[in-house]
Structure formats: structure tokens, C-alpha cells
Design a protein around this motif. Structure first.
Motif, short mmCIF file in Angstrom:
data_model
loop_
_atom_site.label_atom_id
_atom_site.label_comp_id
_atom_site.label_asym_id
_atom_site.label_seq_id
_atom_site.Cartn_x
_atom_site.Cartn_y
_atom_site.Cartn_z
N SER A 10 31.54 65.95 36.82
CA SER A 10 32.97 65.63 36.75
C SER A 10 33.09 64.13 36.92
CB SER A 10 33.76 66.30 37.87
OG SER A 10 33.58 67.68 37.82
N TYR A 11 33.97 63.53 36.17
CA TYR A 11 34.14 62.07 36.31
C TYR A 11 35.03 61.73 37.49
CZ TYR A 11 31.71 61.32 31.94
OH TYR A 11 30.74 61.27 30.96
N GLN A 12 36.03 62.58 37.74
CA GLN A 12 36.89 62.34 38.89
C GLN A 12 36.98 63.60 39.74
OE1 GLN A 12 39.57 61.38 36.08
NE2 GLN A 12 39.10 59.20 36.09
N LYS A 13 37.18 63.39 41.01
CA LYS A 13 37.41 64.52 41.91
C LYS A 13 38.58 65.33 41.38
CE LYS A 13 35.91 63.99 46.64
NZ LYS A 13 36.18 63.43 47.94
N ALA A 17 35.60 69.84 34.88
CA ALA A 17 34.24 69.31 34.70
C ALA A 17 33.96 68.96 33.23
CB ALA A 17 33.23 70.33 35.19
N ALA A 18 33.34 67.80 33.02
CA ALA A 18 32.89 67.42 31.67
C ALA A 18 31.70 68.28 31.26
CB ALA A 18 32.54 65.95 31.63
N LEU A 19 30.88 68.65 32.25
CA LEU A 19 29.81 69.64 32.03
C LEU A 19 29.82 70.61 33.19
CD1 LEU A 19 26.79 67.49 30.77
CD2 LEU A 19 28.26 68.95 29.40
N GLY A 36 30.23 70.54 18.90
CA GLY A 36 31.36 70.96 19.70
C GLY A 36 32.52 70.01 19.48
N PRO A 37 33.74 70.49 19.76
CA PRO A 37 34.93 69.67 19.53
C PRO A 37 34.95 68.43 20.42
CG PRO A 37 35.51 71.69 20.68
CD PRO A 37 34.07 71.81 20.31
N SER A 38 35.82 67.52 20.07
CA SER A 38 35.98 66.32 20.87
C SER A 38 36.31 66.70 22.32
CB SER A 38 37.11 65.50 20.24
OG SER A 38 37.26 64.32 20.94
N GLY A 39 35.64 66.08 23.26
CA GLY A 39 35.87 66.38 24.67
C GLY A 39 35.00 67.50 25.21
N ALA A 40 34.12 68.05 24.36
CA ALA A 40 33.29 69.20 24.76
C ALA A 40 32.22 68.84 25.79
CB ALA A 40 32.63 69.82 23.54
N GLY A 41 31.84 67.55 25.81
CA GLY A 41 30.82 67.13 26.77
C GLY A 41 29.55 66.58 26.12
N LYS A 42 29.58 66.38 24.82
CA LYS A 42 28.38 65.94 24.09
C LYS A 42 27.90 64.57 24.59
CE LYS A 42 30.53 66.15 20.03
NZ LYS A 42 31.89 66.54 20.49
N SER A 43 28.83 63.61 24.63
CA SER A 43 28.44 62.26 25.08
C SER A 43 27.99 62.29 26.53
CB SER A 43 29.62 61.30 25.00
OG SER A 43 30.05 61.17 23.69
N THR A 44 28.65 63.10 27.33
CA THR A 44 28.29 63.19 28.75
C THR A 44 26.84 63.67 28.89
OG1 THR A 44 30.58 63.61 29.37
CG2 THR A 44 28.88 64.27 30.96
N LEU A 45 26.47 64.68 28.11
CA LEU A 45 25.10 65.17 28.15
C LEU A 45 24.11 64.05 27.82
CD1 LEU A 45 22.91 67.34 28.26
CD2 LEU A 45 23.55 68.03 25.94
N LEU A 46 24.41 63.30 26.76
CA LEU A 46 23.49 62.21 26.39
C LEU A 46 23.46 61.14 27.47
CD1 LEU A 46 24.23 61.89 22.55
CD2 LEU A 46 22.46 63.21 23.68
N LYS A 47 24.64 60.84 28.04
CA LYS A 47 24.68 59.81 29.10
C LYS A 47 23.85 60.21 30.31
CE LYS A 47 29.16 57.82 28.00
NZ LYS A 47 30.60 58.06 28.20
N LEU A 48 23.87 61.49 30.64
CA LEU A 48 23.04 61.95 31.77
C LEU A 48 21.56 61.74 31.44
CD1 LEU A 48 24.81 65.29 32.79
CD2 LEU A 48 24.98 63.07 33.93
P1 ADP Z 1 32.49 64.64 23.62
O1 ADP Z 1 31.39 63.64 23.51
O2 ADP Z 1 32.06 66.03 23.28
O3 ADP Z 1 33.72 64.23 22.89
P2 ADP Z 1 32.72 63.70 26.37
O4 ADP Z 1 31.42 63.95 27.02
O5 ADP Z 1 33.01 62.32 25.89
O6 ADP Z 1 32.89 64.74 25.17
O7 ADP Z 1 33.89 64.11 27.34
C1 ADP Z 1 33.91 65.33 28.09
C2 ADP Z 1 35.10 65.30 29.04
O8 ADP Z 1 34.90 64.28 30.02
C3 ADP Z 1 36.42 65.00 28.37
O9 ADP Z 1 37.40 65.77 29.02
C4 ADP Z 1 36.62 63.54 28.65
O10 ADP Z 1 37.99 63.22 28.68
C5 ADP Z 1 35.97 63.37 29.99
N1 ADP Z 1 35.41 62.01 30.17
C6 ADP Z 1 34.43 61.45 29.43
N2 ADP Z 1 34.14 60.23 29.88
C7 ADP Z 1 34.95 59.98 30.92
C8 ADP Z 1 35.13 58.89 31.82
N3 ADP Z 1 34.38 57.78 31.72
N4 ADP Z 1 36.06 59.02 32.78
C9 ADP Z 1 36.79 60.12 32.90
N5 ADP Z 1 36.68 61.19 32.11
C10 ADP Z 1 35.77 61.14 31.12
#
Ligand code: ADP
Ligand code: ADP
Length: 222
Positions: A10-13, A17-19, A36-48
Motif C-alpha cells: 500500500s502506498y498510504q496507510k 492495497a496496490a498489491l 490488467g487495467p490501469s491501476g491494477a498494480g502492474k507498475s507496482t510489481l515491477l517497482k518492487l
Molecule cells: P498499473 O501499473 O497497473 O496501472 P499501478 O501499480 O501504477 O498500476 O497502481 C496500482 C495502484 O496504486 C493504483 O491504485 C494507484 O493509484 C496506486 N499508486 C501507484 N503509485 C502510487 C504512488 N506513488 N502513491 C500513491 N498511490 C500509488
């Protein structure tokens, strides 16, 4: 090669959850689409996976190493074996193609002649050895993405992560880019490619990991 156990991010308390409880195994040498759709967590997975973010819970093993435990001092070592490609290329605009691709090798402290050989070979491989001394903005989008891929491959990464690498490119250009990922994969690099592009998956079917609302909703090989 890559293992995730009950990973939560989760990015914020209190925010959703993003994942959420993600479990995943990706063997060495795999080619995997993350969809997966926008916001699904794809970038978050790669960032981890390249330690740009840390999970709140769970364990992530890359090549047997628990990257949720490593200190910031060891992140550069992890990145030495991970190539990353972004949708917006993230090239240094005031550096030539040669200098952009040389950069990761300079960071590793390689010798000058090794760097120039390797950079030339790699730019040749992506078809841009005739433009070594051009600047990124003198190139088309597709060419800029080829430079970004060369920069990711020049370190001979074990893992190549790509976040919507063809999101802004037309389809012909996209196919050329996918060929470069295929080539890297054929030489043994594990590839994770986040994309919306169904046509790409149809033309080059590989394992698909589908995310939705931070959860794994599908994992299949067409
Ligand atoms: P995708 O790549 O599939 O579009 P993201 O991993 O970017 O998905 O985002 C997953 C969720 O986390 C979304 O709800 C997004 O708004 C949130 N999120 C992503 N990055 C941040 C961030 N830096 N701060 C707060 N929320 C974030
Ligand atoms: P393909 O099979 O995709 O045509 P090859 O594997 O035959 O590509 O490589 C063509 C040339 O590019 C070879 O000389 C090879 O050494 C070089 N090359 C390929 N991949 C890389 C790389 N990641 N870094 C540097 N040089 C590379």
C-alpha cells in the motif's frame, strides 16, 4: 528466478492495497506478460522487483536473494543484473545515444575500451549503430525506445523489466520492439513485460499474468 510470497503493498496507510497477497513464481528464462487495467498494480510489481518500492508485507526472492531484506547499499548490486525499460524511455536528452548506453557500464566502473566495444555492439544489435552521436530528441519514438532497450541490455541483465514499453508507439514499431525482447529472452534473459496490447500477445503468445485491483486474477500460457 523470481518468487513472491504473500506480497502486500500500500502506498498510504488506510488506502486500498496496490498489491494484495500476491504469490508468484517465475522461472529463469521465462517470458511473461503482466496485464490488467490501469491501476491494477502492474507498475507496482515491477517497482518492487527493482527495489524502487518496498512491500509492506511478504517476501520477494530474486535469484535466491531476499530483496525485501537487503539494505539500500546493496540495491546497486541488484540493479546490475536488472535491465529496466519505461514507456517514456527516460533517456538523458543532453547526452548522445552512445553516452546514454555507456552510462550503466560507467557506473559499474568498466574500462573505457570495454565500454566502447560493448556499447557499439549493443547499439548495432538494436539497429542504431549509425546514429551513435545523435541526441535522443533527434530520433523517432521507436528509435528512442530502441536506445532505452540497448541501455537496459548493455549490462547483460538476468532480468529485463519493461513497463508499457510500446504504449506510445504504432504497431509496426511495436513489433520491432517485441523482437528485441524476444532476442534477449532467447539469450537467456528472463523478461517481464507489462502491457495493455492484446495484439502483441496474440502475435507472440507467452505466459500471461493478469492483475486486477492488486490481485492475481489469471495466470495462463496461451
Ligand atoms: P498499473 O501499473 O497497473 O496501472 P499501478 O501499480 O501504477 O498500476 O497502481 C496500482 C495502484 O496504486 C493504483 O491504485 C494507484 O493509484 C496506486 N499508486 C501507484 N503509485 C502510487 C504512488 N506513488 N502513491 C500513491 N498511490 C500509488
Ligand atoms: P539476433 O539473433 O536477434 O539477430 P544475435 O544474437 O545474432 O541477434 O546477435 C547479433 C549481434 O549482436 C551479435 O554480434 C551479438 O554479439 C550482438 N548482441 C546481441 N545481443 C547483444 C547484447 N545484449 N549486447 C551486446 N551485443 C549483443
Amino acid at each position: 528466478m523470481i518468487q513472491l510470497y504473500n506480497v502486500c503493498k500500500s502506498y498510504q496507510k488506510d488506502s486500498s492495497a496496490a498489491l494484495h497477497n500476491l504469490n508468484l513464481k517465475i522461472p529463469k528464462g521465462d517470458f511473461v506478460y503482466i496485464t490488467g487495467p490501469s491501476g491494477a498494480g502492474k507498475s507496482t510489481l515491477l517497482k518492487l522487483l527493482y527495489c524502487a518500492e518496498k512491500p509492506n508485507r511478504g517476501q520477494i526472492l530474486v535469484n535466491g536473494q531476499n530483496i525485501t531484506r537487503i539494505g539500500t547499499g546493496h540495491i546497486p548490486l541488484l540493479r546490475r543484473r536488472t535491465g529496466i525499460v519505461f514507456q517514456d524511455f527516460k533517456l538523458l536528452e543532453n547526452r548522445t545515444l552512445f553516452e546514454n548506453v555507456a552510462f550503466p557500464l560507467e557506473v559499474q566502473g568498466k574500462k573505457r575500451y570495454e565500454i566502447s566495444n560493448k556499447v557499439y555492439q549493443t547499439l548495432k544489435h538494436v539497429g542504431l549503430h549509425g546514429k551513435l552521436h545523435k541526441y535522443p530528441l533527434q530520433l523517432s519514438g521507436g528509435e528512442q525506445q530502441r536506445v532505452a532497450i540497448a541501455r537496459a541490455l548493455v549490462i547483460d541483465p538476468l532480468i529485463l523489466l519493461a513497463d508499457e514499453p510500446t504504449g506510445n508507439l504504432d504497431f509496426e514499431v511495436t513489433l520491432g520492439i517485441v523482437d528485441l525482447f524476444k532476442g534477449a529472452n532467447a539469450r537467456g534473459t528472463t523478461v517481464l513485460l507489462a502491457t495493455h496490447n492484446r495484439e502483441m500477445i496474440r502475435r507472440f503468445p507467452r505466459r500471461v499474468i493478469a492483475l486486477e485491483n492488486g490481485q492475481l486474477v489469471d495466470d495462463y500460457t496461451p
